[in-house]
Design an enzyme around this catalytic site. Structure first.
Site, PDB file in Angstrom:
ATOM      1  N   GLU A   1       0.777  -1.249   0.000  1.00  0.00           N
ATOM      2  CA  GLU A   1       0.000   0.000   0.000  1.00  0.00           C
ATOM      3  C   GLU A   1       0.804   1.293   0.000  1.00  0.00           C
ATOM      4  OE1 GLU A   1      -3.120  -0.367   3.012  1.00  0.00           O
ATOM      5  OE2 GLU A   1      -4.126  -1.930   1.860  1.00  0.00           O
TER       6      GLU A   1
ATOM      7  N   GLU B   1      -7.034  -7.776  -1.692  1.00  0.00           N
ATOM      8  CA  GLU B   1      -7.411  -7.540  -0.288  1.00  0.00           C
ATOM      9  C   GLU B   1      -8.834  -7.018  -0.250  1.00  0.00           C
ATOM     10  OE1 GLU B   1      -5.508  -5.076   2.634  1.00  0.00           O
ATOM     11  OE2 GLU B   1      -3.519  -5.810   2.121  1.00  0.00           O
TER      12      GLU B   1
END
Length: 820
Positions: free
Chosen positions: A398, A495
């Site tokens: 991320e 995710e």
């Protein structure tokens, strides 16, 4: 127990202190006979000074590195060794303070995580300073083996093998790399023999080793007359490995024998234009075959790594395979897992998306830091690259998105500094090392990423969450999760997920009676995600009545049950949406080729996104995963009043099947109507529409049905006993269901060989029937199901010895109407 009640905060003082480990030991050999003696640490957590006989032989600053210190001139017959640790917290704070030019966010975790600050300044398990599903336990100590090694002439440090398929010759070959430390002053010559008996392959090479550290690379061509069985992911074939022996015989006299397993598989990450769609595909081809990745995300299995045994790993990974998973992402805020983890994945066919250990933060790039990271990456790639299970290296979790979406509110004019650091760390250092050390598998710089599009945009794309490229992470705790329209029709979902509470038997072990309420201090303390407990109830409230019991413990248990039902049903809806999207492009979106929900396992006993509780117990979500990841599955969804059913298949051949659709009124165990559609073709490795009917027509056909009074179940049946799980489709929220009545559920338990049979009986339709045997370790064949027949047999697979009496005594049966 550090996990008991509030001990994570009570024990904070431990990690604020400095600790020294020391011991006296005898050298078990004559030290004068060896040219070189090393003190080797496989893992030191984290910042330490190492002394042997009061001489500093080295320092460590990276939990993920292996350290080898030359102690030839210091070692004696009897020795005193010390490892003097510095508090990781004070070290990280000091590193942050001395980085004066500019700050590197985030400084601290959010308050609800009750964590420590500046974790991005230390090369240590990032979540050990806390995370939104875990406690803050910044451990310090020796977390892997430590040993003395002594040698003359030469010593083998790393040994790896990588398979390649040479298209021009249609032949497999193995690249064998051996890295040596040569202590003689002149080159050493010798022979290396590689033998793979099962493949009738034996080759001998003449080699010469130069003084110092260096590597030799050998190319072994596999005998063309031998049929090589490739390694396949779970559900797609066997995980064949071949025993191989490599013998080094050098002129200096002694020989080294290395026994290993050779696996043959190829992996490609395919990013190409798609007809009728902007953007690029993003999928994996294994041995030339496109594979839909089904699985989850792996976090450390314990805050204390030395408690993670082979058995712990085996249980969790086997549970993943048993739920029809073929892939896990080793997430970048934990640890590079132990060798056994990857050995088990090789053996049971779990593909690994391997992150490097950087997550949700920006990182420094001063010379010392980069040198430490380079050593870490070099060591980990060399250690792990022989594993066929690893199919991808990913630079971080991320961090591309963090810069792109400006998570840390960096003023525009200062962005360049952080972009430069990002490129320096992930592109110029990590990527360069990976490409140099391992040409056998793909590398991406971040997740989520737009893949090649991110590269084109200078490695940081405008929108890393763009559904037309790469992978996405997606979380939405406010919308109704039964509505598939809120989900991104992405190329790859790496995710996504929803929280739930672990079962009462798991919570009970670390709490006391005053904690057993959803709003107790303990429940708030355990929830590390902002507003998490409230969000769960909100999501439950869309479709279920909230518990109103006046008995606080009953109310707590009912709430736990409902959060697990909600998590299972939400994740099912989202995962089925991704599986259905694999073969179609709608408005330029689709061709989804991966669904890895967040997350597989738990680090402690607390509410989280996991489907396996701490200790390995299956939540309802994990039972649902067994079905929604089945290799053959019918999936229903509604669009503008029309019911669509798709046939989803991971099988390698087309199937001619019968689709059975059964409509039940909530008030009766007898079906209102059934439909068998024969000769349905479900294509190999695809998702195809197999049925379509306006819901008003279904209701009319099944007289007396309304959306609120009826439910639809359906399954696919083929020849030779081939059958999909039975799936369900709710026509309304269950809180609005008409005709549902409280049932009398009963279970008769009996033993059959190593398993136990639970024969369930019901007097009425029972939604979300849950069997729970408390802390007896094991799993059921099915759980959390919609029971539409009077009788159902469920098998219990124990993980430790138990008995019919124990199971009967521990059994709790719950279905939706038991919640009051």
């Amino acid at each position: 127990d550090p996990y008991y009640r509030f001990n994570d905060v009570v024990y904070r003082w431990i990690s604020l202190d400095n600790w020294t480990y020391s011991r006296t030991f005898k050298t078990p050999f004559d030290v004068r006979k060896w040219q070189k003696v090393n003190l080797v640490f496989e893992g030191v957590d984290t910042v330490a000074q190492i002394l042997l006989n009061n001489v500093t032989v080295g320092r460590t600053d990276n939990m993920f590195n292996r350290y080898s210190f030359d102690v030839t001139s210091v070692i004696k017959e009897v020795n005193f060794v010390e490892v003097r640790f510095l508090s990781a917290i004070s070290y990280a704070a000091e590193q942050s303070r001395s980085h004066k030019a500019y700050s590197i966010p985030p400084a601290c975790p959010p308050p609800e995580q009750k964590g420590e600050c500046h974790v991005n300044f230390i090369r240590k398990e990032q979540c050990s300073f806390s995370w939104d599903w875990g406690p803050s336990f910044p451990t310090q100590g020796i977390w892997k083996d430590v040993r003395i090694e002594a040698y003359n002439y030469y010593h083998l440090i790393y040994f790896s093998l990588t398979p390649f398929f040479v298209k021009s010759t249609q032949q497999w070959c193995l690249e064998i790399e051996s890295i040596f430390d040569v202590v003689s002053s002149k080159p050493i010559a010798g022979r290396v023999t590689v033998n793979i008996p099962k493949l009738q392959t034996q080759q001998t090479f003449s080699v010469k080793l130069q003084p110092g550290e260096g590597s030799i690379v050998l190319l072994v061509n596999i005998n063309k007359t031998s049929a090589v069985e490739a390694w396949w992911p779970n559900g797609h074939g066997k995980q064949t490995g071949y025993d191989m022996k490599t013998t080094f015989i050098m002129e200096a006299g002694y020989q080294i024998e290395k026994f290993s397993k050779a696996y043959f598989r190829t992996v490609e990450l395919v990013q190409e234009p798609i007809p009728g769609s902007p953007g690029l595909s993003f999928y994996f081809r294994i041995n030339g075959r496109p594979i839909f990745l089904k699985g989850s995300n792996w976090i450390p299995a314990d805050s204390f790594q030395d408690r993670v045994t082979y058995d712990t790993l085996r249980l969790l990974l086997k549970s993943a395979a048993d739920a029809n998973m073929n892939a896990l992402r080793v997430w970048g805020g934990g640890v590079y897992e132990q060798d056994e983890f990857y050995d088990i994945c090789d053996e049971i066919g779990i593909m690994i998306w391997q992150d490097f250990m950087f997550a949700c933060a920006l990182y420094p790039t001063d010379q010392n830091y980069l040198a430490s990271v380079r050593a870490e990456v070099l060591h980990q790639v060399r250690r792990l690259k022989s594993h066929p299970s690893i199919i991808l290296w990913s630079g971080n979790n991320e961090n591309e998105a963090a810069i792109s979406s400006n998570w840390f509110s960096i003023p525009r004019e200062k962005r360049e500094v952080y972009i430069r650091d990002y490129l320096m760390l992930y592109v110029k250092n990590i990527r360069e090392i990976v490409l140099c050390e391992d040409r056998s598998r793909p590398f991406i710089a971040s997740s989520p990423t737009n893949g090649l599009e991110s590269v084109k945009e200078g490695w940081i794309s405008q929108d890393p969450y763009d559904t037309h490229y790469g992978d996405t992470h997606f979380y939405d705790y406010n919308s109704d999760c039964w509505n598939w329209k809120v989900y991104p029709k992405t190329r790859f979902a790496s995710e996504y997920g929803f929280q739930s509470w672990p079962s009462f038997s798991t919570i009970e072990k670390v709490s006391s009676a005053e904690d057993w309420s959803y709003i107790s201090n303990f429940s708030l303390h355990r929830q590390h995600h902002d507003s998490g407990n409230v969000q769960m109830l909100q999501e439950v409230g869309y479709h279920f009545k909230l518990p109103q019991s006046t008995d606080p413990v009953k109310k707590f248990k009912d709430t736990i049950y409902l959060t697990q039902v909600m998590q299972a049903q939400c994740t099912k809806t989202e995962t089925e949406f991704y599986r259905v999207s694999q073969s179609e492009i709608i408005k330029g979106e689709g061709y989804t080729m991966g669904a890895l929900y967040w997350q597989l396992n738990d680090i402690w006993q607390a509410p989280s996104w996991a489907s396996l509780e701490y200790g390995g117990k299956w939540k309802l979500l994990h039972y649902f995963a067994q079905n929604f990841f089945a290799s053959l599955l019918p999936v229903a969804y509604e669009d503008q009043g029309v019911l669509y059913i798709y046939g989803v298949s991971d099988l390698h051949v087309d199937q001619k099947l019968t689709l059975r659709v059964v409509v039940h009124a909530w008030s009766s165990l007898e079906p209102v109507c059934t439909l068998a559609k024969e000769g349905v073709t479900v294509k190999a490795q695809s998702a195809v529409p197999i049925y379509k009917e306006p819901i008003s027509d279904v209701l009319e056909r099944c007289r007396n049905c309304t959306r609120k009074s009826c439910v639809i179940t359906f399954c696919l049946v083929g020849e030779d006993g081939l059958q999909s799980p039975t799936n369900h489709f709710f026509l309304s929220s269950l809180k609005d269901a008409v005709g549902l009545e409280k049932t009398q559920l009963s279970a008769a338990v009996s033993q059959q060989d190593d398993t136990y049979l639970f024969v369930l009986q019901t007097t009425a339709i029972a939604p979300f029937v849950s069997l729970d045997v408390g802390s007896i370790k094991g799993r059921f064949s099915d759980n959390g199901f919609l029971m539409t027949e009077k009788k159902k047999v469920v098998v219990f697979y124990p993980w430790e010895p138990t008995s019919v009496e124990e199971l009967e005594k521990s059994l709790t049966l719950t279905s939706l109407l038991d919640v009051v």
